[in-house]
Design a protein around this motif. Structure first.
Motif, mmCIF file in Angstrom:
data_model
loop_
_atom_site.group_PDB
_atom_site.id
_atom_site.type_symbol
_atom_site.label_atom_id
_atom_site.label_comp_id
_atom_site.label_asym_id
_atom_site.label_seq_id
_atom_site.Cartn_x
_atom_site.Cartn_y
_atom_site.Cartn_z
ATOM 1 N N ASP A 307 0.837 -1.191 0.000
ATOM 2 C CA ASP A 307 0.000 0.000 0.000
ATOM 3 C C ASP A 307 0.884 1.258 0.000
ATOM 4 N N THR A 308 0.680 2.158 -0.978
ATOM 5 C CA THR A 308 1.529 3.359 -1.081
ATOM 6 C C THR A 308 1.463 4.217 0.180
ATOM 7 N N SER A 309 0.287 4.317 0.813
ATOM 8 C CA SER A 309 0.174 5.191 1.998
ATOM 9 C C SER A 309 0.990 4.637 3.172
ATOM 10 N N ALA A 310 1.272 3.337 3.143
ATOM 11 C CA ALA A 310 2.063 2.736 4.237
ATOM 12 C C ALA A 310 3.527 3.188 4.173
ATOM 13 N N GLN A 312 4.723 6.348 3.555
ATOM 14 C CA GLN A 312 4.882 7.574 4.338
ATOM 15 C C GLN A 312 4.716 7.279 5.831
ATOM 16 N N ALA A 313 3.757 6.386 6.144
ATOM 17 C CA ALA A 313 3.532 6.051 7.562
ATOM 18 C C ALA A 313 4.805 5.459 8.159
ATOM 19 N N ASN A 358 6.637 2.470 -4.014
ATOM 20 C CA ASN A 358 6.424 1.657 -2.810
ATOM 21 C C ASN A 358 7.696 0.956 -2.337
ATOM 22 N N GLU A 382 -0.935 -1.397 10.902
ATOM 23 C CA GLU A 382 -2.028 -0.674 10.236
ATOM 24 C C GLU A 382 -2.421 0.519 11.092
ATOM 25 N N ALA A 383 -2.837 1.613 10.432
ATOM 26 C CA ALA A 383 -3.134 2.868 11.126
ATOM 27 C C ALA A 383 -3.904 2.640 12.406
#
Ligand SMILES: Cc1ncc(COP(=O)(O)O)c(C=O)c1O
Length: 383
Positions: A307-310, A312-313, A358, A382-383
């Motif tokens: 997951d691309t958003s992971a 930055q996280a 990624n 996970e968030a």
């Protein structure tokens, strides 16, 4: 009778010169001088510091010894080493280089060399047929990098050397990832080996340096002439730091490699991770070829998140690693190759190379593996 040849751990510690010949001091001093007295107007071995300096000479002899070359050279950075080695090429020459290589090398090869009238083709060197097909009448050299950075494509060095010999080409190899501890290209017939000594050889992220070792005196003479004319030399203090770093390469790299394998294994089992690329994993595609020309997997691995958003996280949450464009330090370094080490490569080219947004690269340090894993795992949650 000659004494038996020393083994690599001993060579790393003692290098060519392990004490000050003048005083017996346990290290070669930092000769912080720009010039040397010409007694009676006559120059001696050292006459001006751009031409030579005993502190720099010490690391130059060390890399020649470690790589099994006839001569070594020390430069102000890895890029200065690459640029100086490529001064062996002239206007009208053509160079074949990998299509997956360090971003700074990509920039130099594709933007600077053509200004000097040198043509460059970037080819997937993991396929020798493609390299052979790219050879032109004016091809002069193969620039190699194996494993490649950051996708770990493996190039068959024996095939490249044989191809180069058939066609009268020079071979130059960026050996930064492996170091002479794990891969000794000159012994396989490569002509010039190059290091960003900023990385594993220095080992402490406190130094910028480049090294070159060559197998032939004629090539050595040409690089020496360029080094002295262009002057991108390593300073005496940095030479001292580099020599000190080289002494502990074996213990550092072995500890890092041990951690890297453990991290690669745990990451490949993590649900957020799409794939892990590391020569030490049993399912690594180029594994047999890599281990036919190197004795270890190294301490750098890449992994792609699902997951691309992971991405930055993880960059936000990771506390232990330095988030930075480098590798080879005692501390773990986490790199987002797209925006950091390979920022110089246009987005479209990165996509063609298979370098996705990624993808993350980790240069694994010597910290406790459980602390490293705790930190990465909390960054990947996970968030
Ligand atoms: C494989 C490789 N070669 C060359 C270089 C350039 O070295 P430097 O940053 O010391 O100029 C780097 C830097 O990251 C690198 O990773």
């Amino acid at each position: 009778m000659n004494p038996p040849a020393k083994r690599i751990a001993t060579l790393l510690v003692h290098q060519g010169q392990d004490r000050d010949p003048a005083t017996g001091a346990s290290t070669v001093p930092i000769y912080q001088a720009s010039t040397y007295h010409h007694s009676g107007g006559v120059g001696q071995e050292f006459d001006y510091a751009r031409s030579g300096n005993p502190s720099r000479r010490q690391v130059e002899d060390a890399i020649a010894l470690l790589e099994g070359g006839v001569r070594g050279f020390a430069f102000a950075s890895g890029m200065a080493a690459i640029g100086s080695a490529l001064s062996l090429l002239e206007a009208g020459d053509h160079l074949i280089a990998p299509d997956d290589l360090y971003g700074g090398s990509y920039r130099y090869l594709t933007m600077m060399l053509p200004r000097n009238g040198i043509e460059v083709s970037l080819i997937d060197q993991s396929d020798p047929d493609r390299v052979e097909a790219a050879i032109r009448p004016n091809t002069r050299a193969l620039f190699l990098e194996t494993p490649s950075n950051p996708l770990f494509k493996i190039t068959d060095l024996r095939s490249m050397v044989s191809l180069a010999r058939q066609h009268g080409l020079l071979t130059l190899l960026d050996n930064t990832f492996m170091t002479p501890l794990l891969q000794r290209p000159l012994e396989l017939g490569v002509d010039v080996t190059i290091h960003s000594a900023t990385k594993f050889l220095g080992g402490h992220s406190d130094l910028l340096a480049g090294l070159v070792a060559v197998s032939d005196r004629d090539i050595a003479g040409k690089i020496k002439r360029f080094q002295n004319s262009f002057g991108a030399v390593l300073g005496p203090f940095d030479s001292f730091l580099l020599s000190r770093g080289i002494k502990t390469l074996k213990v550092r790299l072995e500890a890092s490699e041990h951690n890297a394998l453990e991290l690669a294994t745990r990451l490949s089992e993590h649900p957020a991770v799409a794939r892990v690329i590391y020569p030490g994993l049993t399912d690594f595609p180029g594994r047999n070829l890599h281990f036919s020309q190197a004795t270890g997997a190294g301490a750098v691995l890449s992994f792609e998140l699902k997951d691309t958003s992971a991405v930055q996280a993880l960059l936000d949450r990771a506390k232990l690693p330095i988030v930075a464009p480098s590798l080879g330090g005692v501390e773990t370094i986490l790199t987002h190759c797209w925006s950091m080490s390979h920022a110089a490569i246009p987005a479209v080219v990165k996509e063609q190379m298979g370098l996705s947004q990624n993808l993350l690269r980790i240069s694994v340090g010597i910290e406790d593996i459980e602390d490293l894993w705790d930190d990465l795992a909390q960054g990947l949650r996970e968030a």
